[in-house]
Design an enzyme around this catalytic site. Structure first.
Site, PDB file in Angstrom:
ATOM      1  CG  HIS A 229      63.772  -4.363 -71.734  1.00 33.62           C
ATOM      2  ND1 HIS A 229      63.270  -3.533 -72.715  1.00 33.62           N
ATOM      3  CD2 HIS A 229      63.785  -5.604 -72.264  1.00 33.62           C
ATOM      4  CE1 HIS A 229      62.972  -4.269 -73.782  1.00 33.62           C
ATOM      5  NE2 HIS A 229      63.280  -5.518 -73.546  1.00 33.62           N
TER       6      HIS A 229
ATOM      7  CG  ASP B 268      59.959  -3.453 -66.984  1.00 32.24           C
ATOM      8  OD1 ASP B 268      59.145  -4.388 -67.111  1.00 32.24           O
ATOM      9  OD2 ASP B 268      60.873  -3.229 -67.792  1.00 32.24           O
TER      10      ASP B 268
ATOM     11  CD  GLN C   6      61.341 -11.181 -68.461  1.00 31.98           C
ATOM     12  OE1 GLN C   6      61.001 -12.332 -68.214  1.00 31.98           O
ATOM     13  NE2 GLN C   6      61.400 -10.717 -69.702  1.00 31.98           N
TER      14      GLN C   6
ATOM     15  CE  LYS D 152      58.635  -9.488 -72.197  1.00 34.49           C
ATOM     16  NZ  LYS D 152      59.457  -9.971 -73.308  1.00 34.49           N
TER      17      LYS D 152
ATOM     18  CB  CYS E  67      66.011  -4.973 -75.239  1.00 31.48           C
ATOM     19  SG  CYS E  67      65.417  -5.337 -76.878  1.00 31.48           S
TER      20      CYS E  67
END
Lengths: 421, 149
Positions: free
Chosen positions: A138, A215, A218, A241, A379
């Site tokens: 991302h 990261d 997700q 999220k 993104c």
């Protein structure tokens, strides 16, 4: 083969234990209609919905506890501080951190990554050093490192991926060397859904003594995250999220590293003492939490984790996985639809394109039927370039979505193709 | 689906499939590139101006059906217009898709561009419909790059 079949059967059994209607009742936003049709919310990778218990926890804070945290000697401030620090304890258990002070509250994943870039990167990375990221990141896990590389004259190296959207691990091993100072890679790709084998990637980096940032934007909503088992050095994720309000998020860091790092922002709450000659910074975690944080949101994140713990995360993951499998099967069966991201291990995300139809037109037509998907580059413009598409339409699932919703999606996609034929 | 059929009318779908004047114009003396970072739409508008009049106009690029059809129909509408008329048409088109101009009640020169009136029911798509027009305006005024963000 036999074991795969066995595990598939096991997963189906677990998925069948999921009472999705009972779960849906926990999410008031799902009860509405859009353009006269029941809302079909398939934009969970952008922002997931908030259950009633999280909403109520936020209201309770605002009605009964609202006050600034820390340093307050009065009743309300103590209540707010207890709730806020309680949320940190909840986060600590959720990701199995050694200590709660390793869980720094931030606005979201982006801020978490920027905190590491400023606090760690600017202190420890210099000219000629290298940072490794991957081809499926991302922008939040590209741009900060690019800025740092520019500032320090360091090099940015990118792990390539294959046509399925899987990282080429041999290439990754080849990129690691004594110049490498940091690896920053996503747990789950937001544009492709690929689950990366981060545990082995971390192990490889550690052979060179290189810290790894994950990261987890997700990853945290869909996977069981155990930062000690992964042995990652940093893990950043967003509350919004994973069923909490916007403005909440966490960057986990190993205490040893966080202690060596420079503070991120300067200001109130991150100090022990200030004179015009010198400031002594606070201990962890306060050193990284300048100013008044999003107290209600972070308490909401704690409540969202409590909610997740109450519904069996294992069953939720199995159900989501089965739903993604079904959606993949339905959409693959439609002539003219091409799925972008066909990795063996995937979570939640189904990105697709339709021949001769731009994703924004798909998005508009789906919206008319009450279906919320995202259309665009997510993104992740380098991912779009890699697959040679300007954009994709992306359906992303949560454990409150249903097979019936997948059917509505598939039928409407057929209608899109009809309109444009 | 009535609002939808207003948006995706046959004429628009046809221009999307077979965009007119969809090529680079070698003889152009004005051009500009337009971006819609939100969608990734990207197009270049080429103009050949002579004595303040549009002798020829073409475009190339990629984008959604609305942006492509709008660009295609814009090139047809602009040919032969002078600079002032082109700017007036841009203003009218912009006002129509943002709901400020009732194309049926207020006199205007929009002609078959009125087909884009349905866009005003889809506020997020206004940028798609106007990208080519903003880009044309930039080319007329010697700007090289325009973004709708």
């Amino acid at each position: 083969m036999a074991t795969i079949e066995k595990s598939l059967t096991h997963e189906k059994e677990q998925a069948s234990l999921w009472d999705v209607e009972r779960i849906r009742a926990d999410f008031p936003v799902l009860r509405q209609t859009v353009n006269g049709k029941p809302l079909v919310y398939l934009d969970n990778a952008a922002s997931s919905q908030v259950p009633q218990v999280v909403i109520e926890r936020g209201s309770m804070y605002l009605e009964q506890e609202h006050s600034n945290i820390h340093r307050g000697v009065h009743y309300l401030s103590q209540k707010a501080t207890t709730a806020y620090e309680g949320a940190r304890e909840t986060v600590k258990r959720f990701i199995n951190a050694r200590e709660s002070k390793e869980c720094i509250f931030v606005r979201g994943t982006t801020e978490g990554i920027n905190l590491v870039m400023h606090g760690y990167g600017r202190k420890f990375i210099s000219a000629g050093d290298e940072i490794i990221i991957s081809a499926m990141e991302h922008h939040a896990n590209i741009v900060p490192w690019q800025m740092l590389c520019e500032e320090k004259a360091a090099g940015l190296r990118v792990i390539p991926m294959n046509d399925a959207g899987e990282l080429l691990l041999d290439e990754y091993e080849g990129l690691l060397n004594e110049r490498t100072k940091l690896v920053a890679v996503s747990h789950v790709s937001n544009a492709l859904g690929t689950i990366n084998p981060i545990k082995s990637m971390i192990e490889s980096a550690h052979k060179y003594g290189v810290p790894v940032l994950i990261d987890g934007a997700q990853g945290a909503p869909h996977m069981i995250v155990d930062v000690q088992d992964l042995d990652c050095d940093f893990y950043a994720f967003s509350g919004h999220k994973m069923f909490a309000p916007t403005g909440s998020g966490v960057v986990y860091g190993k205490a040893r590293l966080l202690e060596q790092m420079n503070p991120f922002q300067g200001g109130g709450d991150m100090i022990k003492s200030v004179t015009f000659e010198k400031t002594i910074f606070a201990d962890l975690p306060n050193k990284f939490e300048a100013g008044t944080p999003a107290i209600a949101s972070q308490i909401g994140l704690g409540a969202a984790i409590d909610y997740l713990n109450s519904i069996s995360r294992e069953h939720a993951a199995a159900y989501e996985h089965e739903l993604l499998r079904y959606a993949t099967e339905r959409l693959s069966g439609i002539e003219g639809v091409r799925i972008i991201g066909t990795a063996r291990d995937k979570a939640s995300v189904l990105s697709f394109v339709i021949d001769e139809v731009h994703p924004h037109d798909i998005g508009t037509i789906l919206d008319q039927e009450g279906i919320a998907v995202r259309a665009g580059h997510h993104c992740a413009q380098p991912v779009m370039q890699r697959f040679n598409v300007p954009a994709t339409a992306r359906a992303s699932f949560a454990f409150y979505n249903t097979r019936e919703e997948v059917n509505v999606l598939a039928n409407t996609i057929e209608r899109v193709i009809e309109i444009f034929s | 689906m009535s609002e939808l059929s207003e948006l995706y009318q046959q004429v628009i779908l046809d221009h999307n499939k077979k965009p007119r004047n969809f090529r680079k114009l070698e003889t152009a003396n004005h051009s500009a590139e337009g971006y819609n970072p939100l969608c990734g739409d990207q197009l270049t508008v080429y103009l050949k101006l002579e004595d303040q009049a549009v002798k020829d106009v073409t475009f190339e690029g990629s984008g959604c059906a609305i942006s492509k059809a709008a660009a295609s129909m814009m090139t047809q509408a602009l040919k032969g217009k002078n600079k002032q008329e082109a700017e007036k048409l841009f203003t009218e088109f912009h006002r129509m898709v943002t709901g400020e101009l009732d194309e049926e009640k207020t006199p205007n020169d929009l002609g078959n561009l009125k087909i884009f009136a349905g866009v005003r029911e889809f506020p997020v798509r206004v940028k798609c419909a106007t990208l080519a027009w903003h880009t044309m305006h930039a080319a007329l005024n010697n700007q090289e790059l325009v973004s709708t963000e």
